[in-house]
Design a protein around this motif. Structure first.
Motif, PDB file in Angstrom:
ATOM      1  N   UNK A 119      31.671  37.537  31.377  1.00 38.90           N
ATOM      2  CA  UNK A 119      32.274  37.513  30.046  1.00 38.90           C
ATOM      3  C   UNK A 119      33.492  36.609  29.890  1.00 38.90           C
ATOM      4  N   UNK A 120      34.105  36.234  31.006  1.00 38.36           N
ATOM      5  CA  UNK A 120      35.312  35.417  30.878  1.00 38.36           C
ATOM      6  C   UNK A 120      34.958  33.935  30.917  1.00 38.36           C
ATOM      7  N   UNK A 121      35.707  33.101  30.189  1.00 38.55           N
ATOM      8  CA  UNK A 121      35.525  31.659  30.341  1.00 38.55           C
ATOM      9  C   UNK A 121      35.711  31.303  31.813  1.00 38.55           C
ATOM     10  N   UNK A 122      34.915  30.384  32.312  1.00 35.11           N
ATOM     11  CA  UNK A 122      34.900  30.060  33.746  1.00 35.11           C
ATOM     12  C   UNK A 122      36.287  29.829  34.363  1.00 35.11           C
ATOM     13  N   UNK A 123      37.109  28.953  33.731  1.00 35.72           N
ATOM     14  CA  UNK A 123      38.417  28.689  34.351  1.00 35.72           C
ATOM     15  C   UNK A 123      39.299  29.944  34.408  1.00 35.72           C
ATOM     16  N   UNK A 143      38.074  32.100  37.246  1.00 32.31           N
ATOM     17  CA  UNK A 143      38.450  31.538  38.540  1.00 32.31           C
ATOM     18  C   UNK A 143      39.914  31.810  38.867  1.00 32.31           C
ATOM     19  N   UNK A 144      40.732  31.633  37.840  1.00 33.73           N
ATOM     20  CA  UNK A 144      42.166  31.810  38.065  1.00 33.73           C
ATOM     21  C   UNK A 144      42.510  33.279  38.334  1.00 33.73           C
ATOM     22  N   UNK A 145      41.872  34.168  37.589  1.00 35.50           N
ATOM     23  CA  UNK A 145      42.131  35.600  37.784  1.00 35.50           C
ATOM     24  C   UNK A 145      41.683  36.034  39.174  1.00 35.50           C
ATOM     25  N   UNK A 146      40.535  35.532  39.566  1.00 29.78           N
ATOM     26  CA  UNK A 146      39.965  35.879  40.865  1.00 29.78           C
ATOM     27  C   UNK A 146      40.911  35.434  41.992  1.00 29.78           C
ATOM     28  N   UNK A 147      41.466  34.255  41.816  1.00 34.87           N
ATOM     29  CA  UNK A 147      42.400  33.745  42.824  1.00 34.87           C
ATOM     30  C   UNK A 147      43.650  34.602  42.883  1.00 34.87           C
ATOM     31  N   UNK A 148      44.112  34.993  41.708  1.00 38.56           N
ATOM     32  CA  UNK A 148      45.291  35.860  41.634  1.00 38.56           C
ATOM     33  C   UNK A 148      45.038  37.145  42.418  1.00 38.56           C
ATOM     34  N   UNK A 177      43.023  35.819  27.268  1.00 34.98           N
ATOM     35  CA  UNK A 177      41.567  35.693  27.358  1.00 34.98           C
ATOM     36  C   UNK A 177      40.954  36.949  27.990  1.00 34.98           C
ATOM     37  N   UNK A 178      41.622  37.483  29.007  1.00 31.52           N
ATOM     38  CA  UNK A 178      41.096  38.690  29.653  1.00 31.52           C
ATOM     39  C   UNK A 178      41.147  39.860  28.676  1.00 31.52           C
TER      40      UNK A 178
END
Ligand code: ADP
Ligand code: MG
Length: 703
Positions: A23-27, A30-35, A49-50
């Motif tokens: 459901x999230x825009x790709x970038x 990716x950024x949330x996952x890295x966080x 966005x989240x």
């Protein structure tokens, strides 16, 4: 392929990784996952966005409200709901949820325990989104609510909850463990996380009977009650067939857990009658903590649907086993390696031995603090009562590892590892299998169980945040010291070998593989100089011990002020718990037991008179003896009641804090026991019809 009901419903109410990816825009994803994966600072730009995706997802599932879900120092969870609605200006509404609302909440902190922080600082408190634990939906009579796991802190940033220090401690152990792994050449490892599996014990009793007992309602445990003719001596409940009504409860409990992504795995009857256990598969420490809080809440909720009450108190019934929570703990790298896995030949596994020795040293050096971390007022009835581990902290390693440690200490080198060998069943149709190299130990508070430590002392109703915060922090501190030494070493192999040997030698005293229930153990422990702190109250000072303050400040887990506030909160919590128990006893004795006993003695007296007047020659010695005994016990009851009233009001006159907690423990608790004794004795004499509350037998055997 057949899809199981579990797969069908698993995590359907969780905004988890796969939902986010979808459901999230790709970038943003990716950024949330890295966080999350790399423990980075949260970028406020991605929050909007989240929040949007979260809201849409929740609305589709019927949500009307959202809440920041947090874990104040009460040990339970807290939530304040807000509807998504915003007025449009033309009389209508739209559903809104901003990034700011996701990241930050502002509940009033003044009604949560702060242990003095409130006096020094403002009442304002903040909740901050913990993006490492997924948001989820709660569905109940209120409707559907989006719950966002958060940390809770004061206006000036002091932690007011259990999650903040837990997250900080996970970072601390991560930092230090990674340093050690680099020394062993594991440059591929980026992070080390803490895995926790919390086994939860509980009792189920019939709710109609529960509602007749103020003690259970107000305090969670029976403050009176004679032993039933049958207790747990036959051990016929343990792993026994699960009764229908309990089975229906367990089925629903599992389903509710699965929907929330909780890995409910094992269920069985426990040792005491009416006692059961549920264990999930382990997960990262803060998720496991959130899940365990939810498990306890779901247990209570589901029980009521079956007209049952779930008791999470550590000792609901005197004389039969109480409940605990086993906190299984290990360290795992982001590359998937469990650092506590010894492999088949532990003597060759130097890295494992280093971590093992570090944990043993941490436990030995911080034994009282660790014991405190498992404590609450209820657990004082369990520890050391030959049903739970003793209050003495020791480490069980098992034969195989103890042998390796012995070799290391005695000869400076470990050359072999004992192997389990094969277990032959002696029956041809049954398979033979490999036996574990080590047997289990049920009596140790801190036992190595194959590839993890099992901290078996934890109170059943306690949040596992506290015990894990302490464990992570004390282990981080030892790892830091070891890394400091080893990074400087010219010859790493020799240095690490010497360090392992030295550490095991210095802390061998805390290793104990024997029977923790035996009478010899407390004496032996005393000879070894191991602390035996029997009560929670006496363990609280460990929180503000200069060594604790130093360690916790150094690793940024809790500051001195935060530790002091926690000590205050714990003294208060103890005093309040005992005060409620004492008042409940006074109430029940005055309004229920004494009137019932008077009815009983009156009916005996009337019977004596009636028999005598009908037949002057008749023998009334039985009634007379019963009347004499009962009247004497009634006098005892009344005297004990008066005494309890006195000491309880004296206790309440004292200022909150250490002295008051001690007064409750030293004066009020004994007075409570003195009141209970004659009433329990009378329960055995008085006609059941006259007895004002359900008995132990009614509650323990009639679900
Ligand atoms: P036991 O029967 O010895 O208690 P189980 O395998 O039943 O062991 O595990 C008990 C709990 O320990 C479960 O919650 C399980 O998921 C958890 N557990 C297993 N391995 C680990 C590990 N490496 N780290 C943390 N917890 C673990
Ligand atoms: Mg276990």
């Amino acid at each position: 392929m057949i899809k199981s009901v579990i797969e069908d419903i698993f995590a359907e109410d969780v905004f988890n990784d796969s939902v986010m990816r979808e459901r999230l825009p790709k970038p943003v994803y990716k950024q949330l996952k890295e966080t999350i994966d790399k423990d980075l600072e949260l970028d406020s730009h991605i929050a909007g966005a989240v929040a949007h995706a979260m809201k849409e997802w929740a609305l589709e599932r019927g949500a009307t409200h959202y809440t920041h879900w947090f874990q104040p120092m009460t040990g339970t969870t807290a939530e304040k709901h807000d509807a998504f609605l915003t007025p449009t200006g033309d009389g209508g509404v739209i559903m809104e949820f901003s990034g700011k609302e996701l990241i930050k909440g502002e509940p009033d902190a003044s009604s949560f325990p702060s242990g003095g922080l409130r006096a020094t600082f403002e009442a304002r408190g903040y909740t901050a989104w913990d993006c490492t634990s997924p948001a989820f939906l709660k569905k109940d009579a209120i409707g559907v609510t989006l719950c966002i796991p958060t940390a809770f802190c004061s206006y000036t940033g002091e932690a007011l909850d259990k999650k903040t220090p837990l997250l900080r401690s996970m970072e601390a152990v991560n930092d230090q463990a990674v340093r050690i792994l680099k020394l062993f050449g594991h440059n591929d490892v980026e992070s080390v996380s803490v895995s926790v599996g919390a086994e939860q014990e509980y009792f189920l009793v019939d709710r109609d009977k529960y509602l007749q007992r103020e003690d259970l309602i107000f305090t969670g445990r029976t403050l009176f009650g004679a032993m039933p003719p049958k207790g747990q001596e036959l051990d016929d409940h343990y792993f026994g067939t699960i009764k229908e009504r309990v089975a229906a409860f367990m089925k629903e409990l599992n389903e509710e857990c699965w929907k929330l992504g909780i890995l409910a795995k094992t269920q069985h009857n426990e040792v005491a009658p009416a006692q059961h256990e549920m264990a999930p598969i382990y997960s990262t420490a803060n998720i496991a903590t959130d899940h365990n809080q939810l498990v306890m809440e779901i247990m209570k909720k589901v029980a009521k649907r079956h007209n049952l009450e779930c008791l999470l108190h550590e000792k609901p019934f005197a004389g039969v086993n109480g409940s605990g929570k086993h906190d299984n703990w290990s360290l795992v790298t982001n590359t998937g390696k469990n650092l506590l896995d010894p492999g088949k030949t532990p003597h060759e596994n130097v890295q494992f031995l280093l971590f093992l020795s570090a944990i043993i040293r941490a436990v030995d050096e911080n034994a009282v603090l660790l014991r405190f971390s498992a404590a609450n007022p209820g657990n004082d009835h369990r520890l050391g009562a030959n049903e739970a581990p003793p209050a003495i902290i020791s480490v069980f390693l098992g034969e195989q590892l103890e042998d390796v440690v012995d070799q290391l200490i005695e000869t400076g080198e470990a050359k072999s590892s004992l192997q389990g060998g094969r277990l032959t069943t002696g029956v041809n149709t049954l398979p033979d299998f490999r036996r574990d190299a080590t047997d289990r130990n049920r009596t140790s508070p801190f036992a190595f169980t194959g590839n993890k430590f099992e901290f078996r002392m934890v109170a059943s109703s306690l949040s596992v945040a506290g015990p894990n915060t302490v464990l992570n922090t004390i282990v981080a501190d030892v790892l830091e010291d070891m890394a400091n030494q080893l990074e400087k070493a010219e010859d790493f192999d020799t240095a690490v070998h010497d360090l392992i040997k030295k550490t095991f030698t210095e802390h061998r005293q805390v290793i104990f593989n024997g029977n923790g229930y035996s009478e010899e153990w407390p004496k032996e422990a005393e000879r070894r100089g191991l602390p035996n702190v029997k009560s929670m109250v006496d363990a609280i000072p460990s929180l503000i011990d200069p060594k604790t303050i130093e360690i916790f400040e150094k690793h940024h887990v809790l500051s001195k002020v935060e530790l002091e506030s926690r000590a205050e909160i714990n003294y208060e919590a103890y005093a309040k718990a005992i005060n409620i128990e004492a008042r409940t006893m006074i109430d029940m004795a005055s309004k229920k037991y004494i009137p019932a006993i008077i009815r009983h003695t009156t009916s005996l007296a009337e019977s004596i008179n009636a028999v005598k007047s009908a037949c002057p020659a008749a023998d009334v010695s039985v009634q007379t003896e019963l009347l004499t005994t009962s009247s004497a016990l009634l006098t005892k009851t009344k005297t004990a009641l008066k005494k309890l009233e006195e000491v309880t009001s004296q206790a309440n006159e004292k200022a909150e804090g250490e002295e008051q907690a001690h007064f409750f423990m030293d004066k009020v608790m004994p007075a409570m026991n003195d009141l209970r004794a004659p009433i329990d004795e009378l329960e055995m004499l008085v006609d059941k019809e006259l007895w004002p509350v359900p008995s132990y037998a009614d509650m323990l055997f009639e679900v």
